[in-house]
Design a protein around this motif. Structure first.
Motif, PDB file in Angstrom:
ATOM      1  N   VAL A 161     108.070 142.532   6.659  1.00 39.30           N
ATOM      2  CA  VAL A 161     106.760 143.415   6.770  1.00 39.30           C
ATOM      3  C   VAL A 161     106.738 144.936   6.772  1.00 39.30           C
ATOM      4  CG1 VAL A 161     105.000 143.720   8.415  1.00 39.30           C
ATOM      5  CG2 VAL A 161     105.644 141.470   8.401  1.00 39.30           C
ATOM      6  N   ASP A 162     107.839 145.389   7.366  1.00 36.78           N
ATOM      7  CA  ASP A 162     108.144 146.820   7.328  1.00 36.78           C
ATOM      8  C   ASP A 162     108.453 147.219   5.767  1.00 36.78           C
ATOM      9  OD1 ASP A 162     110.555 145.406   7.411  1.00 36.78           O
ATOM     10  OD2 ASP A 162     111.720 146.933   8.525  1.00 36.78           O
ATOM     11  N   ILE A 163     109.243 146.368   5.046  1.00 38.05           N
ATOM     12  CA  ILE A 163     109.653 146.681   3.864  1.00 38.05           C
ATOM     13  C   ILE A 163     108.312 146.735   2.971  1.00 38.05           C
ATOM     14  CG2 ILE A 163     110.953 145.973   1.675  1.00 38.05           C
ATOM     15  CD1 ILE A 163     112.694 144.796   3.773  1.00 38.05           C
ATOM     16  N   MET A 164     107.560 145.855   3.073  1.00 38.43           N
ATOM     17  CA  MET A 164     106.244 145.683   2.315  1.00 38.43           C
ATOM     18  C   MET A 164     105.271 147.004   2.461  1.00 38.43           C
ATOM     19  SD  MET A 164     103.295 142.486   2.116  1.00 38.43           S
ATOM     20  CE  MET A 164     104.795 141.611   1.175  1.00 38.43           C
ATOM     21  N   LEU A 165     105.277 147.497   3.684  1.00 39.07           N
ATOM     22  CA  LEU A 165     104.479 148.603   3.940  1.00 39.07           C
ATOM     23  C   LEU A 165     105.124 149.968   4.089  1.00 39.07           C
ATOM     24  CD1 LEU A 165     102.492 147.038   6.908  1.00 39.07           C
ATOM     25  CD2 LEU A 165     101.602 147.684   4.546  1.00 39.07           C
ATOM     26  N   GLY A 166     106.571 149.936   3.652  1.00 34.80           N
ATOM     27  CA  GLY A 166     107.279 151.257   3.603  1.00 34.80           C
ATOM     28  C   GLY A 166     107.669 151.895   4.767  1.00 34.80           C
ATOM     29  N   LEU A 167     107.777 150.953   5.778  1.00 34.90           N
ATOM     30  CA  LEU A 167     107.973 151.523   7.313  1.00 34.90           C
ATOM     31  C   LEU A 167     109.412 151.573   7.519  1.00 34.90           C
ATOM     32  CD1 LEU A 167     105.057 149.830   9.143  1.00 34.90           C
ATOM     33  CD2 LEU A 167     105.157 152.165   8.008  1.00 34.90           C
ATOM     34  N   LYS A 168     110.168 152.460   8.275  1.00 34.44           N
ATOM     35  CA  LYS A 168     111.337 152.419   8.531  1.00 34.44           C
ATOM     36  C   LYS A 168     111.557 152.618  10.138  1.00 34.44           C
ATOM     37  CE  LYS A 168     112.777 154.672   4.325  1.00 34.44           C
ATOM     38  NZ  LYS A 168     113.496 155.820   3.775  1.00 34.44           N
ATOM     39  N   PRO A 169     111.361 151.108  10.867  1.00 34.74           N
ATOM     40  CA  PRO A 169     111.218 151.292  11.972  1.00 34.74           C
ATOM     41  C   PRO A 169     112.678 151.572  12.884  1.00 34.74           C
ATOM     42  CG  PRO A 169     111.383 149.041  11.435  1.00 34.74           C
ATOM     43  CD  PRO A 169     111.124 149.937  10.265  1.00 34.74           C
ATOM     44  N   LEU A 212     116.498 141.610  21.850  1.00 33.90           N
ATOM     45  CA  LEU A 212     117.396 140.847  22.324  1.00 33.90           C
ATOM     46  C   LEU A 212     118.996 141.212  22.976  1.00 33.90           C
ATOM     47  CD1 LEU A 212     117.189 137.814  19.725  1.00 33.90           C
ATOM     48  CD2 LEU A 212     116.225 137.574  22.214  1.00 33.90           C
ATOM     49  N   ASP A 213     119.323 142.181  22.308  1.00 30.00           N
ATOM     50  CA  ASP A 213     120.547 142.985  22.596  1.00 30.00           C
ATOM     51  C   ASP A 213     120.381 143.584  23.982  1.00 30.00           C
ATOM     52  OD1 ASP A 213     121.978 141.795  20.633  1.00 30.00           O
ATOM     53  OD2 ASP A 213     121.813 143.576  19.442  1.00 30.00           O
ATOM     54  N   GLY A 214     119.128 143.763  24.251  1.00 32.77           N
ATOM     55  CA  GLY A 214     119.036 144.573  25.655  1.00 32.77           C
ATOM     56  C   GLY A 214     118.955 146.105  25.549  1.00 32.77           C
ATOM     57  N   LYS A 215     118.801 146.784  24.351  1.00 34.24           N
ATOM     58  CA  LYS A 215     118.876 148.109  23.953  1.00 34.24           C
ATOM     59  C   LYS A 215     117.629 148.579  24.172  1.00 34.24           C
ATOM     60  CE  LYS A 215     122.813 147.593  20.574  1.00 34.24           C
ATOM     61  NZ  LYS A 215     123.235 147.671  19.549  1.00 34.24           N
ATOM     62  N   CYS A 216     116.305 147.959  24.213  1.00 33.72           N
ATOM     63  CA  CYS A 216     115.082 148.587  24.518  1.00 33.72           C
ATOM     64  C   CYS A 216     114.245 147.085  24.709  1.00 33.72           C
ATOM     65  CB  CYS A 216     114.637 149.211  23.059  1.00 33.72           C
ATOM     66  SG  CYS A 216     114.278 147.898  21.598  1.00 33.72           S
ATOM     67  N   SER A 217     113.009 147.649  25.092  1.00 35.94           N
ATOM     68  CA  SER A 217     112.096 146.910  25.470  1.00 35.94           C
ATOM     69  C   SER A 217     111.254 146.348  24.464  1.00 35.94           C
ATOM     70  CB  SER A 217     111.055 147.428  26.565  1.00 35.94           C
ATOM     71  OG  SER A 217     110.276 148.592  26.222  1.00 35.94           O
ATOM     72  N   ILE A 218     110.256 145.496  24.565  1.00 36.56           N
ATOM     73  CA  ILE A 218     109.222 145.129  23.308  1.00 36.56           C
ATOM     74  C   ILE A 218     108.407 146.432  22.982  1.00 36.56           C
ATOM     75  CG2 ILE A 218     107.480 144.089  24.941  1.00 36.56           C
ATOM     76  CD1 ILE A 218     108.614 142.806  21.544  1.00 36.56           C
ATOM     77  N   GLU A 219     108.087 146.915  24.166  1.00 31.21           N
ATOM     78  CA  GLU A 219     106.978 148.144  23.659  1.00 31.21           C
ATOM     79  C   GLU A 219     107.748 149.274  22.952  1.00 31.21           C
ATOM     80  OE1 GLU A 219     105.970 146.696  27.768  1.00 31.21           O
ATOM     81  OE2 GLU A 219     107.890 147.032  26.956  1.00 31.21           O
ATOM     82  N   ASP A 220     108.938 149.195  23.009  1.00 29.22           N
ATOM     83  CA  ASP A 220     109.860 150.348  22.214  1.00 29.22           C
ATOM     84  C   ASP A 220     109.919 150.136  20.881  1.00 29.22           C
ATOM     85  OD1 ASP A 220     110.713 151.822  24.493  1.00 29.22           O
ATOM     86  OD2 ASP A 220     112.322 150.520  24.885  1.00 29.22           O
ATOM     87  N   VAL A 221     109.811 148.591  20.379  1.00 30.61           N
ATOM     88  CA  VAL A 221     109.851 148.483  18.991  1.00 30.61           C
ATOM     89  C   VAL A 221     108.558 148.534  18.303  1.00 30.61           C
ATOM     90  CG1 VAL A 221     111.495 147.061  19.556  1.00 30.61           C
ATOM     91  CG2 VAL A 221     109.442 145.972  19.405  1.00 30.61           C
ATOM     92  N   LEU A 222     107.218 148.527  18.734  1.00 28.88           N
ATOM     93  CA  LEU A 222     105.957 148.697  18.373  1.00 28.88           C
ATOM     94  C   LEU A 222     105.829 149.867  17.453  1.00 28.88           C
ATOM     95  CD1 LEU A 222     103.734 147.957  21.430  1.00 28.88           C
ATOM     96  CD2 LEU A 222     104.832 146.124  19.627  1.00 28.88           C
ATOM     97  N   ILE A 223     105.300 149.784  16.312  1.00 31.05           N
ATOM     98  CA  ILE A 223     105.117 150.650  15.375  1.00 31.05           C
ATOM     99  C   ILE A 223     103.838 150.770  14.812  1.00 31.05           C
ATOM    100  CG2 ILE A 223     107.508 151.177  14.720  1.00 31.05           C
ATOM    101  CD1 ILE A 223     107.106 149.400  12.253  1.00 31.05           C
TER     102      ILE A 223
END
Length: 275
Positions: free
Chosen positions: A48-56, A64-75
């Motif tokens: 999805v990100d590739i299709m839209l040219g996004l770089k999250p 899953l690795d516990g490095k961030c929350s679900i809110e942190d990944v939202l773009i």
């Protein structure tokens, strides 16, 4: 709390435009005033990100690795949609156990109440993740082209979802077809076989025409709905969004994303899944 429509977009095989459908449907639903969350659930081969040219910076693997929350990944995405990106080329993400799929879905409860529609762009085929995310959704939209392999694999997907997840109702979207008649004929062929051999109900959701402007938009990493709003495919996605908006609102335990979470953990989650 307002109810949320949770729609799993699936396909029996790759190459049928499933992610394109997810992205453009999300954009058109947002244009109709919906708050839309688009989740890339092709966990190991996200696009999805590739299709839209996004770089999250972050994706679901970091959650899953516990490095961030679900809110942190939202773009943010086009037309005001919000995207949950997944990982690309990470083998372990494609091989997650059901408990890890459940952990991803559990994290979504933190987002409850913020959205009107959630689009879940699943992986192609009949992997465990596809079955799990589809079972947890209220609606399953199966994308199928006119290729014999696509038709056969769509039937196999419906059969497995029915057998393993108890899903009895499916929406069918015909993609990359040349006319309304071709779209309906293909649907009727698939429906005839399903009615004969399976205990399921297929509902025609419409069609997206074969359109060179869609290819041009893909090349420029944009949604065709934004780049070429007057294109035939853009108008078809607009009609699809109008159709989806008319689907009855789901009746889950809390009417929100909690419905998705609760179904994920229900041992006997059965097919209200595609009402």
């Amino acid at each position: 709390m307002s109810a949320v429509k949770v729609i799993a977009v699936s396909s029996g095989k790759g190459g049928v435009g499933k992610t394109n459908v997810s992205v453009n449907l999300a954009c058109q639903l947002a244009r109709r005033g919906n708050r839309v969350l688009l989740m890339d659930a092709d966990l190991g081969l996200a696009n999805v990100d590739i299709m839209l040219g996004l770089k999250p910076k972050w994706n679901l693997s970091h959650v899953l690795d516990g490095k961030c929350s679900i809110e942190d990944v939202l773009i943010p995405g086009p037309d005001g949609i919000t995207i949950i990106p997944a990982a690309s080329g990470i083998k372990k993400m494609a091989e997650l156990a059901s408990e890890q799929h459940a952990a991803i879905v559990r994290s979504l409860s933190a987002l409850s109440g913020d959205y009107d529609v959630m689009i879940v762009d699943t992986a192609a085929g009949i992997s465990d993740s596809v079955i799990t995310f589809s079972r947890a959704s209220q609606y399953v939209l199966v994308v199928v082209t006119d290729e014999l392999t696509s038709m056969a694999d769509a039937y196999a997907l419906i059969k497995v979802m029915n057998r393993d997840a108890g899903i009895k109702r499916f929406k069918v979207l015909r993609n990359m077809v040349n006319s309304h008649d071709q779209a309906r004929d293909g649907f009727e062929r698939l429906n005839e076989v399903a009615q004969r051999f399976l205990d399921v109900t297929l509902e025609y959701a419409g069609f997206i025409p074969r359109d060179p402007y869609l290819i041009k938009a893909d090349t420029r990493q944009k949604a065709v709905s934004d780049l070429y709003p007057g294109a035939e495919s853009s108008m078809a996605f607009r009609r699809l969004a109008e159709t989806v908006d008319k689907w009855d609102m789901p009746s889950g335990p809390n009417g929100g994303i909690e419905f998705f979470v609760d179904r994920m953990f229900a041992k006997d989650a059965v097919a209200g899944a595609a009402m």
